[in-house]
Motif scaffolding. Structure first.
Motif, PDB file in Angstrom:
ATOM      1  N   VAL A   6      49.321  59.015   7.339  1.00  0.00           N
ATOM      2  CA  VAL A   6      49.819  57.929   8.191  1.00  0.00           C
ATOM      3  C   VAL A   6      50.084  58.443   9.597  1.00  0.00           C
ATOM      4  N   VAL A   7      50.677  59.625   9.693  1.00  0.00           N
ATOM      5  CA  VAL A   7      50.946  60.218  11.012  1.00  0.00           C
ATOM      6  C   VAL A   7      49.635  60.463  11.745  1.00  0.00           C
ATOM      7  N   GLY A   8      48.637  60.983  11.040  1.00  0.00           N
ATOM      8  CA  GLY A   8      47.336  61.252  11.656  1.00  0.00           C
ATOM      9  C   GLY A   8      46.653  59.972  12.131  1.00  0.00           C
ATOM     10  N   ILE A   9      46.710  58.932  11.325  1.00  0.00           N
ATOM     11  CA  ILE A   9      46.107  57.657  11.713  1.00  0.00           C
ATOM     12  C   ILE A   9      46.815  57.082  12.932  1.00  0.00           C
ATOM     13  N   THR A  10      48.139  57.154  12.937  1.00  0.00           N
ATOM     14  CA  THR A  10      48.917  56.643  14.066  1.00  0.00           C
ATOM     15  C   THR A  10      48.567  57.382  15.350  1.00  0.00           C
ATOM     16  N   LEU A  11      48.508  58.709  15.280  1.00  0.00           N
ATOM     17  CA  LEU A  11      48.132  59.485  16.459  1.00  0.00           C
ATOM     18  C   LEU A  11      46.705  59.150  16.894  1.00  0.00           C
ATOM     19  N   GLY A  12      45.821  58.946  15.935  1.00  0.00           N
ATOM     20  CA  GLY A  12      44.445  58.580  16.263  1.00  0.00           C
ATOM     21  C   GLY A  12      44.365  57.245  16.993  1.00  0.00           C
ATOM     22  N   VAL A  13      45.174  56.272  16.559  1.00  0.00           N
ATOM     23  CA  VAL A  13      45.183  54.963  17.218  1.00  0.00           C
ATOM     24  C   VAL A  13      45.677  55.099  18.658  1.00  0.00           C
ATOM     25  N   PHE A  14      46.747  55.870  18.840  1.00  0.00           N
ATOM     26  CA  PHE A  14      47.248  56.076  20.206  1.00  0.00           C
ATOM     27  C   PHE A  14      46.217  56.775  21.081  1.00  0.00           C
ATOM     28  N   LEU A  15      45.526  57.768  20.526  1.00  0.00           N
ATOM     29  CA  LEU A  15      44.501  58.470  21.298  1.00  0.00           C
ATOM     30  C   LEU A  15      43.340  57.546  21.653  1.00  0.00           C
ATOM     31  N   VAL A  16      42.907  56.706  20.712  1.00  0.00           N
ATOM     32  CA  VAL A  16      41.819  55.772  20.980  1.00  0.00           C
ATOM     33  C   VAL A  16      42.234  54.790  22.071  1.00  0.00           C
ATOM     34  N   GLY A  17      43.482  54.303  21.989  1.00  0.00           N
ATOM     35  CA  GLY A  17      43.981  53.386  23.020  1.00  0.00           C
ATOM     36  C   GLY A  17      44.010  54.038  24.395  1.00  0.00           C
ATOM     37  N   GLY A  18      44.480  55.287  24.432  1.00  0.00           N
ATOM     38  CA  GLY A  18      44.517  56.013  25.707  1.00  0.00           C
ATOM     39  C   GLY A  18      43.132  56.282  26.248  1.00  0.00           C
ATOM     40  N   LEU A  19      42.207  56.660  25.370  1.00  0.00           N
ATOM     41  CA  LEU A  19      40.839  56.912  25.808  1.00  0.00           C
ATOM     42  C   LEU A  19      40.166  55.624  26.288  1.00  0.00           C
ATOM     43  N   ALA A  20      40.444  54.507  25.612  1.00  0.00           N
ATOM     44  CA  ALA A  20      39.886  53.226  26.048  1.00  0.00           C
ATOM     45  C   ALA A  20      40.403  52.884  27.439  1.00  0.00           C
ATOM     46  N   TYR A  21      41.693  53.102  27.667  1.00  0.00           N
ATOM     47  CA  TYR A  21      42.299  52.839  28.970  1.00  0.00           C
ATOM     48  C   TYR A  21      41.621  53.687  30.049  1.00  0.00           C
ATOM     49  N   LEU A  22      41.492  55.000  29.770  1.00  0.00           N
ATOM     50  CA  LEU A  22      40.868  55.892  30.761  1.00  0.00           C
ATOM     51  C   LEU A  22      39.402  55.522  31.004  1.00  0.00           C
ATOM     52  N   LEU A  23      38.695  55.159  29.953  1.00  0.00           N
ATOM     53  CA  LEU A  23      37.297  54.775  30.097  1.00  0.00           C
ATOM     54  C   LEU A  23      37.171  53.503  30.927  1.00  0.00           C
ATOM     55  N   LEU A  24      38.036  52.542  30.692  1.00  0.00           N
ATOM     56  CA  LEU A  24      37.986  51.296  31.453  1.00  0.00           C
ATOM     57  C   LEU A  24      38.338  51.528  32.928  1.00  0.00           C
ATOM     58  N   GLU A  25      39.279  52.435  33.175  1.00  0.00           N
ATOM     59  CA  GLU A  25      39.586  52.779  34.573  1.00  0.00           C
ATOM     60  C   GLU A  25      38.396  53.465  35.220  1.00  0.00           C
ATOM     61  N   LYS A  26      37.734  54.340  34.462  1.00  0.00           N
ATOM     62  CA  LYS A  26      36.582  55.080  34.969  1.00  0.00           C
ATOM     63  C   LYS A  26      35.437  54.116  35.305  1.00  0.00           C
ATOM     64  N   ILE A  27      35.307  53.057  34.525  1.00  0.00           N
ATOM     65  CA  ILE A  27      34.261  52.061  34.766  1.00  0.00           C
ATOM     66  C   ILE A  27      34.514  51.318  36.077  1.00  0.00           C
ATOM     67  N   GLY A  28      35.783  51.209  36.473  1.00  0.00           N
ATOM     68  CA  GLY A  28      36.072  50.563  37.745  1.00  0.00           C
ATOM     69  C   GLY A  28      37.154  49.501  37.685  1.00  0.00           C
ATOM     70  N   LEU A  29      37.768  49.290  36.536  1.00  0.00           N
ATOM     71  CA  LEU A  29      38.859  48.315  36.463  1.00  0.00           C
ATOM     72  C   LEU A  29      40.126  48.919  37.049  1.00  0.00           C
ATOM     73  N   ASP A  30      40.969  48.067  37.632  1.00  0.00           N
ATOM     74  CA  ASP A  30      42.248  48.582  38.120  1.00  0.00           C
ATOM     75  C   ASP A  30      43.136  48.870  36.906  1.00  0.00           C
ATOM     76  N   SER A  31      44.231  49.587  37.114  1.00  0.00           N
ATOM     77  CA  SER A  31      45.058  50.050  35.995  1.00  0.00           C
ATOM     78  C   SER A  31      45.639  48.885  35.190  1.00  0.00           C
ATOM     79  N   MET A  32      46.010  47.785  35.841  1.00  0.00           N
ATOM     80  CA  MET A  32      46.566  46.627  35.132  1.00  0.00           C
ATOM     81  C   MET A  32      45.522  46.011  34.202  1.00  0.00           C
ATOM     82  N   SER A  33      44.320  45.789  34.711  1.00  0.00           N
ATOM     83  CA  SER A  33      43.255  45.204  33.894  1.00  0.00           C
ATOM     84  C   SER A  33      42.831  46.152  32.772  1.00  0.00           C
ATOM     85  N   ALA A  34      42.750  47.433  33.085  1.00  0.00           N
ATOM     86  CA  ALA A  34      42.380  48.421  32.065  1.00  0.00           C
ATOM     87  C   ALA A  34      43.414  48.441  30.949  1.00  0.00           C
ATOM     88  N   GLY A  35      44.691  48.344  31.302  1.00  0.00           N
ATOM     89  CA  GLY A  35      45.752  48.311  30.291  1.00  0.00           C
ATOM     90  C   GLY A  35      45.660  47.072  29.422  1.00  0.00           C
TER      91      GLY A  35
END
Length: 110
Positions: A6-35
């Protein structure tokens, strides 16, 4: 499921969310939209998981149900193996009689 899983899955979800945020910012969205969009993706994934979970629960296709069914079948198989040939023949005769009674009842109901 173990606690470490459960701990591993939870950490994985947080990491995926963070990576999605960074990827969306990298694509060109502002931080609010990326979030917002990273949250939309995570909530969408949660809803998909929930639907698959409910499908398994309603279809009784859960691990526990399968283990219980396997156990019942193993117990019945062991009992059948322990029967003497005479007891087995008697049981088969009883089953055939019940099947024939069931057929007669079905014909009477039609």
């Amino acid at each position: 499921m173990r606690r470490i899983d459960v701990v591993g899955i939870t950490l994985g979800v947080f990491l995926v969310g963070g990576l999605a945020y960074l990827l969306l910012e990298k694509i060109g969205l502002d931080s609010m939209s990326a979030g917002i969009w990273s949250q939309v993706l995570l909530v969408g994934a949660l809803i998909v998981w929930l639907v698959t979970y409910l499908t398994r629960v309603l279809g009784q296709n859960m691990t526990y149900n399968q283990q219980l069914q396997d156990y019942k079948e193993a117990v019945l198989q062991k009992r059948l193996e322990e029967l003497t040939p005479e007891e087995l023949e008697k049981l088969q005769t009883e089953i055939e009689q019940e099947n024939q009674e069931g057929k007669v009842q079905k014909k009477a109901n039609c």
